[in-house]
Write a protein that holds these residues in place. Structure first.
Motif, mmCIF file in Angstrom:
data_model
loop_
_atom_site.group_PDB
_atom_site.id
_atom_site.type_symbol
_atom_site.label_atom_id
_atom_site.label_comp_id
_atom_site.label_asym_id
_atom_site.label_seq_id
_atom_site.Cartn_x
_atom_site.Cartn_y
_atom_site.Cartn_z
ATOM 1 N N ALA A 300 -41.790 -32.683 -4.737
ATOM 2 C CA ALA A 300 -42.237 -33.073 -3.401
ATOM 3 C C ALA A 300 -43.461 -33.983 -3.473
ATOM 4 C CB ALA A 300 -42.548 -31.827 -2.576
ATOM 5 N N LEU A 301 -44.384 -33.681 -4.392
ATOM 6 C CA LEU A 301 -45.572 -34.524 -4.527
ATOM 7 C C LEU A 301 -45.203 -35.917 -5.037
ATOM 8 C CD1 LEU A 301 -48.182 -32.034 -6.029
ATOM 9 C CD2 LEU A 301 -48.037 -32.860 -3.678
ATOM 10 N N ALA A 302 -44.221 -35.994 -5.936
ATOM 11 C CA ALA A 302 -43.785 -37.305 -6.436
ATOM 12 C C ALA A 302 -43.204 -38.137 -5.304
ATOM 13 C CB ALA A 302 -42.763 -37.123 -7.557
ATOM 14 N N GLU A 303 -42.433 -37.500 -4.431
ATOM 15 C CA GLU A 303 -41.887 -38.209 -3.271
ATOM 16 C C GLU A 303 -43.005 -38.640 -2.334
ATOM 17 O OE1 GLU A 303 -38.729 -37.424 0.423
ATOM 18 O OE2 GLU A 303 -38.780 -36.074 -1.318
ATOM 19 N N ARG A 304 -44.017 -37.780 -2.217
ATOM 20 C CA ARG A 304 -45.163 -38.108 -1.369
ATOM 21 C C ARG A 304 -45.939 -39.305 -1.934
ATOM 22 N NH1 ARG A 304 -49.465 -39.439 0.144
ATOM 23 N NH2 ARG A 304 -51.033 -38.323 1.363
ATOM 24 N N ALA A 305 -46.022 -39.408 -3.274
ATOM 25 C CA ALA A 305 -46.791 -40.488 -3.902
ATOM 26 C C ALA A 305 -46.001 -41.776 -4.019
ATOM 27 C CB ALA A 305 -47.268 -40.049 -5.285
ATOM 28 N N ALA A 306 -44.701 -41.735 -3.771
ATOM 29 C CA ALA A 306 -43.864 -42.932 -3.894
ATOM 30 C C ALA A 306 -44.366 -44.021 -2.954
ATOM 31 C CB ALA A 306 -42.412 -42.592 -3.582
ATOM 32 N N GLY A 307 -44.504 -45.225 -3.482
ATOM 33 C CA GLY A 307 -44.959 -46.343 -2.677
ATOM 34 C C GLY A 307 -46.456 -46.470 -2.594
ATOM 35 N N GLU A 308 -47.193 -45.439 -2.984
ATOM 36 C CA GLU A 308 -48.652 -45.489 -2.930
ATOM 37 C C GLU A 308 -49.258 -45.648 -4.322
ATOM 38 O OE1 GLU A 308 -50.186 -42.127 -0.886
ATOM 39 O OE2 GLU A 308 -48.997 -42.447 0.933
ATOM 40 N N ASP A 309 -48.756 -44.876 -5.279
ATOM 41 C CA ASP A 309 -49.290 -44.900 -6.640
ATOM 42 C C ASP A 309 -48.124 -44.663 -7.586
ATOM 43 O OD1 ASP A 309 -50.541 -44.501 -9.076
ATOM 44 O OD2 ASP A 309 -52.254 -43.461 -8.199
ATOM 45 N N ALA A 310 -47.569 -45.752 -8.126
ATOM 46 C CA ALA A 310 -46.394 -45.639 -8.989
ATOM 47 C C ALA A 310 -46.714 -44.868 -10.263
ATOM 48 C CB ALA A 310 -45.868 -47.043 -9.336
ATOM 49 N N GLY A 311 -47.919 -45.080 -10.809
ATOM 50 C CA GLY A 311 -48.301 -44.361 -12.020
ATOM 51 C C GLY A 311 -48.374 -42.870 -11.794
ATOM 52 N N LEU A 312 -48.958 -42.460 -10.664
ATOM 53 C CA LEU A 312 -49.040 -41.041 -10.343
ATOM 54 C C LEU A 312 -47.653 -40.454 -10.107
ATOM 55 C CD1 LEU A 312 -50.640 -38.498 -9.665
ATOM 56 C CD2 LEU A 312 -50.882 -39.366 -7.317
ATOM 57 N N LYS A 313 -46.797 -41.208 -9.447
ATOM 58 C CA LYS A 313 -45.440 -40.720 -9.200
ATOM 59 C C LYS A 313 -44.717 -40.436 -10.514
ATOM 60 C CE LYS A 313 -40.897 -42.163 -7.544
ATOM 61 N NZ LYS A 313 -40.085 -43.280 -7.002
ATOM 62 N N ASP A 314 -44.805 -41.372 -11.469
ATOM 63 C CA ASP A 314 -44.146 -41.166 -12.758
ATOM 64 C C ASP A 314 -44.717 -39.946 -13.474
ATOM 65 O OD1 ASP A 314 -42.632 -43.393 -12.266
ATOM 66 O OD2 ASP A 314 -43.888 -44.747 -13.478
ATOM 67 N N GLN A 315 -46.020 -39.766 -13.387
ATOM 68 C CA GLN A 315 -46.651 -38.625 -14.044
ATOM 69 C C GLN A 315 -46.211 -37.311 -13.403
ATOM 70 O OE1 GLN A 315 -50.857 -39.205 -14.335
ATOM 71 N NE2 GLN A 315 -51.092 -37.787 -16.051
ATOM 72 N N LEU A 316 -46.082 -37.306 -12.082
ATOM 73 C CA LEU A 316 -45.624 -36.113 -11.378
ATOM 74 C C LEU A 316 -44.171 -35.797 -11.721
ATOM 75 C CD1 LEU A 316 -47.247 -36.830 -7.901
ATOM 76 C CD2 LEU A 316 -47.862 -34.949 -9.449
ATOM 77 N N LEU A 317 -43.339 -36.832 -11.863
ATOM 78 C CA LEU A 317 -41.947 -36.598 -12.219
ATOM 79 C C LEU A 317 -41.822 -36.059 -13.646
ATOM 80 C CD1 LEU A 317 -40.169 -39.696 -10.613
ATOM 81 C CD2 LEU A 317 -40.066 -37.296 -9.871
ATOM 82 N N ARG A 318 -42.670 -36.556 -14.558
ATOM 83 C CA ARG A 318 -42.653 -36.012 -15.924
ATOM 84 C C ARG A 318 -43.061 -34.550 -15.919
ATOM 85 N NH1 ARG A 318 -45.161 -40.931 -17.237
ATOM 86 N NH2 ARG A 318 -47.179 -39.871 -17.425
ATOM 87 N N ALA A 319 -44.059 -34.231 -15.118
ATOM 88 C CA ALA A 319 -44.498 -32.839 -15.020
ATOM 89 C C ALA A 319 -43.394 -31.977 -14.413
ATOM 90 C CB ALA A 319 -45.770 -32.742 -14.185
ATOM 91 N N ALA A 320 -42.665 -32.515 -13.436
ATOM 92 C CA ALA A 320 -41.557 -31.766 -12.845
ATOM 93 C C ALA A 320 -40.491 -31.474 -13.892
ATOM 94 C CB ALA A 320 -40.956 -32.557 -11.678
ATOM 95 N N GLY A 321 -40.199 -32.470 -14.736
ATOM 96 C CA GLY A 321 -39.232 -32.240 -15.805
ATOM 97 C C GLY A 321 -39.706 -31.194 -16.793
ATOM 98 N N GLN A 322 -40.996 -31.185 -17.082
ATOM 99 C CA GLN A 322 -41.534 -30.191 -18.014
ATOM 100 C C GLN A 322 -41.472 -28.784 -17.418
ATOM 101 O OE1 GLN A 322 -42.472 -30.783 -21.231
ATOM 102 N NE2 GLN A 322 -42.635 -28.550 -21.362
ATOM 103 N N THR A 323 -41.733 -28.645 -16.125
ATOM 104 C CA THR A 323 -41.635 -27.321 -15.508
ATOM 105 C C THR A 323 -40.188 -26.829 -15.505
ATOM 106 O OG1 THR A 323 -41.487 -28.367 -13.315
ATOM 107 C CG2 THR A 323 -43.667 -27.622 -14.046
ATOM 108 N N ARG A 324 -39.248 -27.770 -15.443
ATOM 109 C CA ARG A 324 -37.838 -27.370 -15.520
ATOM 110 C C ARG A 324 -37.520 -26.831 -16.915
ATOM 111 N NH1 ARG A 324 -33.853 -27.821 -12.106
ATOM 112 N NH2 ARG A 324 -31.681 -27.916 -12.792
#
Length: 610
Positions: A300-324
């Protein structure tokens, strides 16, 4: 909202504020009682500073005379600084006026010095709460923060801080030693103050000469200021319709409680009834649920960061994959724990209780249902990105809460691993009663003793626990990278972990988070030839690897017996390396191998879940 707990930095800041207020002009100091009171307040302050330095140099001062030249410059400087502070305290304490108490001081400057001493004494008590003393005088760790406190980076930061405070006190007291205050003459009290000020500045000079100014020093100061009291935060009762920021505070408090419980769990005696497979399984279940909740939050945070901070979005998605991955690992561990049991059944440890509480709070934050409970399951709709992080304040709070939860479950995974290792060494693992009930029932309603679990079961359990500890540590590291990027308060946890990694493993009771399952650390046992061949073939099945280890050890035993027969006049060794240096302890034998659990297959199973 709940207020933040007191930290050592609060007491250090309060002391600095009092020292700034203690500075006076020569005309404001009256000879006689004012000078004596000022000397008394300064004596109290310097005595506390000297005790801080004594705590830091306790071990190094045990070296025989003449050996100090062999240690590193920093430790030499720390001992010299401690000696300077002790000399200043001795000068000020000589012929001290009796009956002077902080509350009875009439001089404003003296009262501020006394208040600064009280603040520093409270801060020292806060730090000492992370340790306990044995009857022999040994100092034992009482929390994970104790390991960080004794790290070189934090100790250097503390010594730099206390000598800096001493120099500030010298600047504040300098006016009282001016001859103008006594009609052109100096009294004995003024001369003592002047001499003490010289010692205080000398202490700072000795530390500054070798002080570190790199990133590690900055991190050490950050950790130093964040050291909390060693107390459990109060448990919060869930309420409906709580704000996101309030839920984040609840997650952080639950994570702190879980870390406390995890540390206590690692210190449990091997034969304690507090060690039970039931608790391990409950923790693994909670880890599965919390990891899934954190996955929803990061997505959800990655979707929230989309369009505002691409670097943060990618980092959040990597973290989401790690939690999986962490969810899959916890689930695999829970399934593995079901294969064994302990003679103590049904006991729920404090660590298991706190793990469930933390899983509950992460769910309250992740799901739109304000009354979500662990029994609700994952079928409820998650909180929308706009509702989760309406602004930057909420975004930072949620990221901080996820990091707190990830770090806590990393500690819980280590606790499970340590307890499982102790249970194996104490021969407390049994075959599950659920699978043997009919075979071992006496027919009178009283089941017979369940047989001990074969060694492959123990090795499989230890491998599962080890793999879970590694994956959860990586998850916490991924979260730490995000909080470091955003500068949220929990970044100090990563700094503390970095300080802990400076310590030898025997001092910190845990292995580096960077170690992988398949890479043996330096000095770790090496696999025997048969086991090494299987690993080269890519075999990860625990039972096959255990059989290979047994073959290697049997071969070594034959060689030892043959050597003993050829050397009849030499005493046969009572112990020898097993399997080309492989440890006899099953826990050590697993450090270089995997658990046999295929995470890809587990993830595929998770994909099929509703």
């Amino acid at each position: 909202m709940s207020s933040s707990p007191a930290t050592l930095g609060d007491f250090l800041a309060a002391a600095r504020g009092h020292l700034s207020a203690a500075a006076v002009s020569p005309s404001a100091v009256a000879p006689g009682r004012d000078i004596d009171e000022y000397r008394h307040g300064l004596a109290r302050l310097v005595t506390v500073l000297s005790r801080y330095a004594g705590d830091l140099t306790r071990e190094i001062r045990k070296l025989p005379s003449g050996h100090l030249a062999d240690v590193r410059p920093w430790y030499q400087a720390s001992v010299r600084a401690q000696e300077a502070l002790a000399s200043a305290a001795s000068v000020l304490a000589a012929d001290a006026s009796g009956g002077l108490q902080g509350d009875g001081l009439s001089s404003p400057g003296a009262r501020h010095l006394s208040a600064a001493a009280a603040s520093l004494a409270a801060g020292r008590d806060l730090m000492q709460g992370h340790f306990t003393m044995t009857q022999s005088g040994a100092r034992l760790h009482q929390s994970s923060w104790a390991v960080a406190i004794t790290s070189p980076a934090v100790q250097q930061a503390l010594l730099t801080e206390i000598t800096s405070l001493g120099a500030q006190a010298a600047d504040a007291a300098e006016a009282t030693a001016d001859p103008v205050t006594a009609g052109g003459r100096t009294t004995l009290a003024q001369r003592r103050i002047g001499t003490a000020c010289e010692w205080l500045r000398l202490a700072q000079d000795r530390v500054s000469a070798v002080g570190r100014r790199d990133a590690a020093a900055v991190a050490g100061r950050e950790v130093l200021n964040a050291i909390p009291a060693n107390v459990m935060p109060s448990r919060r009762v869930p309420e409906d319709a709580e704000l996101v920021t309030e839920l984040c505070e609840a997650v952080s408090a639950a994570a702190q409680r879980a870390r406390h419980a995890a540390w206590s769990a690692t210190q449990t005696d091997p034969f304690s009834p507090a060690i039970s497979a039931t608790s391990w399984h409950r923790i693994a279940e909670a880890g599965t649920v919390a990891s899934h909740n954190c996955h929803l939050l990061y997505t959800a945070l990655a979707e929230r960061a989309a369009g505002e901070d691409a670097g943060l979005k990618d980092q959040l998605l990597r973290a989401a994959g790690q939690t999986r991955l962490a969810r899959a690992r916890w689930l695999a561990a829970a399934l593995g724990i079901q294969e064994i049991t302990t003679e103590v059944r049904g006991h729920i440890s404090p660590a298991a209780i706190e793990a469930a509480e933390l899983a509950l709070w992460t769910g309250r934050l992740a799901y739109a249902d304000p009354g979500w409970t662990l029994a609700s399951g994952p079928s409820h709709p998650p909180r929308s990105p706009a509702d989760l992080a309406a602004g930057q304040t909420e975004l930072h709070a949620v990221v901080d809460a996820i990091h707190q939860a990830s770090d806590a479950f990393s500690s819980l995974a280590i606790a499970n691993r340590e307890q499982a290792s102790k249970a194996v060494q104490a021969h407390r693992l049994l075959i599950p009663a659920r699978s043997m009930a009919e075979r071992y029932n006496t027919g009178r309603g009283i089941p017979m003793r369940v047989p001990p679990a074969p060694e492959p079961y123990a090795m499989s359990l230890l491998a599962d626990c080890h793999d879970t500890a590694v994956v959860t540590a990586r998850t916490a590291e991924e979260s730490a990278g995000i909080v470091a990027r955003l500068g949220t308060p929990s970044r100090v946890l990563a700094a503390a972990e970095a300080a802990i990694r400076e310590q030898p493993e025997r001092a910190r009771g845990r292995e580096p988070a960077a170690r992988t399952v398949t890479e043996p650390a330096a000095g770790e046992p090496v696999a025997g030839p048969v086991e090494a061949r299987l690993r080269d073939m890519g075999v990860t099945d625990v039972r096959l690897l255990w059989r290979a280890t047994s073959i290697d050890e049997a071969a070594q035993q034959v060689i030892r017996e043959a050597e003993a027969e050829q050397r009849p006049h030499r005493q046969q060794p009572t112990s020898a390396p097993l399997s080309a240096g492989r440890a006899a302890d099953p826990a050590a034998s697993l450090q270089s191998g995997g658990s046999g659990q295929n995470l890809t297959a587990v993830r595929a199973e998770l994909e099929a879940e509703p």
